[in-house]
Design a protein around this motif. Structure first.
Motif, PDB file in Angstrom:
ATOM      1  N   MET A   1       0.849  -1.177   0.000  1.00 31.88           N
ATOM      2  CA  MET A   1       0.000   0.000   0.000  1.00 31.88           C
ATOM      3  C   MET A   1       0.890   1.234   0.000  1.00 31.88           C
ATOM      4  SD  MET A   1      -2.957   1.264   2.609  1.00 31.88           S
ATOM      5  CE  MET A   1      -2.254   0.400   3.933  1.00 31.88           C
ATOM      6  N   TYR A  17      -7.941  -0.397   5.120  1.00 33.75           N
ATOM      7  CA  TYR A  17      -7.658  -1.219   3.938  1.00 33.75           C
ATOM      8  C   TYR A  17      -6.696  -2.360   4.231  1.00 33.75           C
ATOM      9  CZ  TYR A  17     -10.447   1.970   1.277  1.00 33.75           C
ATOM     10  OH  TYR A  17     -11.499   2.708   0.815  1.00 33.75           O
ATOM     11  N   VAL A  67      -6.291  -6.724  -1.987  1.00 31.48           N
ATOM     12  CA  VAL A  67      -6.616  -5.304  -1.904  1.00 31.48           C
ATOM     13  C   VAL A  67      -5.341  -4.484  -1.993  1.00 31.48           C
ATOM     14  CG1 VAL A  67      -7.558  -3.494  -0.407  1.00 31.48           C
ATOM     15  CG2 VAL A  67      -8.660  -5.732  -0.499  1.00 31.48           C
ATOM     16  N   ALA A  69      -4.492  -0.403  -1.782  1.00 28.25           N
ATOM     17  CA  ALA A  69      -4.964   0.970  -1.585  1.00 28.25           C
ATOM     18  C   ALA A  69      -3.836   1.930  -1.925  1.00 28.25           C
ATOM     19  CB  ALA A  69      -5.419   1.173  -0.145  1.00 28.25           C
ATOM     20  N   SER A  70      -4.209   3.075  -2.487  1.00 35.63           N
ATOM     21  CA  SER A  70      -3.215   4.083  -2.859  1.00 35.63           C
ATOM     22  C   SER A  70      -3.840   5.468  -2.759  1.00 35.63           C
ATOM     23  CB  SER A  70      -2.704   3.822  -4.279  1.00 35.63           C
ATOM     24  OG  SER A  70      -3.770   3.908  -5.214  1.00 35.63           O
ATOM     25  N   ILE A  72      -3.893   7.721  -0.594  1.00 29.70           N
ATOM     26  CA  ILE A  72      -4.613   7.991   0.651  1.00 29.70           C
ATOM     27  C   ILE A  72      -4.250   9.389   1.138  1.00 29.70           C
ATOM     28  CG2 ILE A  72      -4.868   7.324   3.069  1.00 29.70           C
ATOM     29  CD1 ILE A  72      -4.289   4.425   2.171  1.00 29.70           C
ATOM     30  N   ALA A  81      -9.302   7.912  -0.860  1.00 22.65           N
ATOM     31  CA  ALA A  81      -8.348   6.876  -1.239  1.00 22.65           C
ATOM     32  C   ALA A  81      -8.812   6.264  -2.546  1.00 22.65           C
ATOM     33  CB  ALA A  81      -8.261   5.797  -0.166  1.00 22.65           C
ATOM     34  N   HIS A  82      -7.877   5.677  -3.227  1.00 20.18           N
ATOM     35  CA  HIS A  82      -8.192   4.839  -4.383  1.00 20.18           C
ATOM     36  C   HIS A  82      -7.823   3.428  -3.961  1.00 20.18           C
ATOM     37  CE1 HIS A  82      -8.659   3.568  -8.526  1.00 20.18           C
ATOM     38  NE2 HIS A  82      -7.541   2.869  -8.364  1.00 20.18           N
ATOM     39  N   TRP A  83      -8.652   2.462  -4.325  1.00 18.23           N
ATOM     40  CA  TRP A  83      -8.289   1.092  -3.999  1.00 18.23           C
ATOM     41  C   TRP A  83      -8.776   0.149  -5.081  1.00 18.23           C
ATOM     42  CZ3 TRP A  83     -11.830  -2.717  -1.826  1.00 18.23           C
ATOM     43  CH2 TRP A  83     -13.111  -2.245  -1.549  1.00 18.23           C
ATOM     44  N   ASP A 116     -18.036   4.755  -1.548  1.00 18.23           N
ATOM     45  CA  ASP A 116     -17.222   4.155  -2.598  1.00 18.23           C
ATOM     46  C   ASP A 116     -17.895   4.380  -3.942  1.00 18.23           C
ATOM     47  OD1 ASP A 116     -15.263   3.172  -0.918  1.00 18.23           O
ATOM     48  OD2 ASP A 116     -15.966   1.097  -0.973  1.00 18.23           O
TER      49      ASP A 116
END
Length: 162
Positions: A1, A17, A67, A69-70, A72, A81-83, A116
């Motif tokens: 992550m 996440y 998963v 996540a990035s 953040i 966040a993007h995940w 989301d």
């Protein structure tokens, strides 16, 4: 992550996440305030108990869930966040890579609103194949998907009381 930033609420998103990646619903639920709300294209309006049940259901069913996540970011009141969730959709055995953008609101160090956003038609194309590609963009089909998700969650809650 990716780095969860320096604000404690960014760290909270990162912990959320990380817990999802471990399929640890209890740790995820601990990130929410008692009056939190959740929404996404499949579950458009869940209260805290509904969100808790949804995460328990998804964690229990997501045997091969991965998963990532990035991006953040968070401050005292809001975060994002993007995940990406990658898993096998059990109903068809098809592999899905769902790209999701999340927004959060915080109060007292907990999530009070979690939204989301993802392309439901894209998800349907992956999960259902040709059928999803051909009709997944139609509003009645998307309503049917939401109704099916609501039924699955209601059945889960009946079989697995909190």
């Amino acid at each position: 992550m990716a780095s969860a930033g320096h604000h404690p609420n960014a760290a909270l998103i990162g912990c959320f996440y990380d817990a999802l990646g471990r399929r640890d619903a209890a740790a995820m639920i601990a990130c929410y305030a008692p009056d939190a709300t959740f929404s996404d294209p499949a579950f458009p309006a869940l209260d805290a108990a509904g969100a808790a049940a949804m995460w328990r259901m998804l964690c229990a069913r997501g045997k091969d869930l991965a998963v990532v996540a990035s991006d953040i970011e968070a401050d005292a009141s809001d975060g994002r966040a993007h995940w990406v969730a990658t898993y096998t959709y059990a109903a068809t055995g098809r592999r899905v890579e769902n790209r999701i953008d999340a927004t959060f609101a915080f109060r007292d160090g907990l999530i009070v609103r979690h939204e989301d956003r993802f392309d439901l038609w894209r998800w349907l194309r992956q999960a259902l194949g040709v059928k999803g590609a051909l009709v997944g963009w139609l509003p009645p089909v998307q309503r049917a998907v939401r109704a099916q998700a609501a039924r699955a969650l209601a059945d889960w809650r009946t079989r697995n009381p909190a």
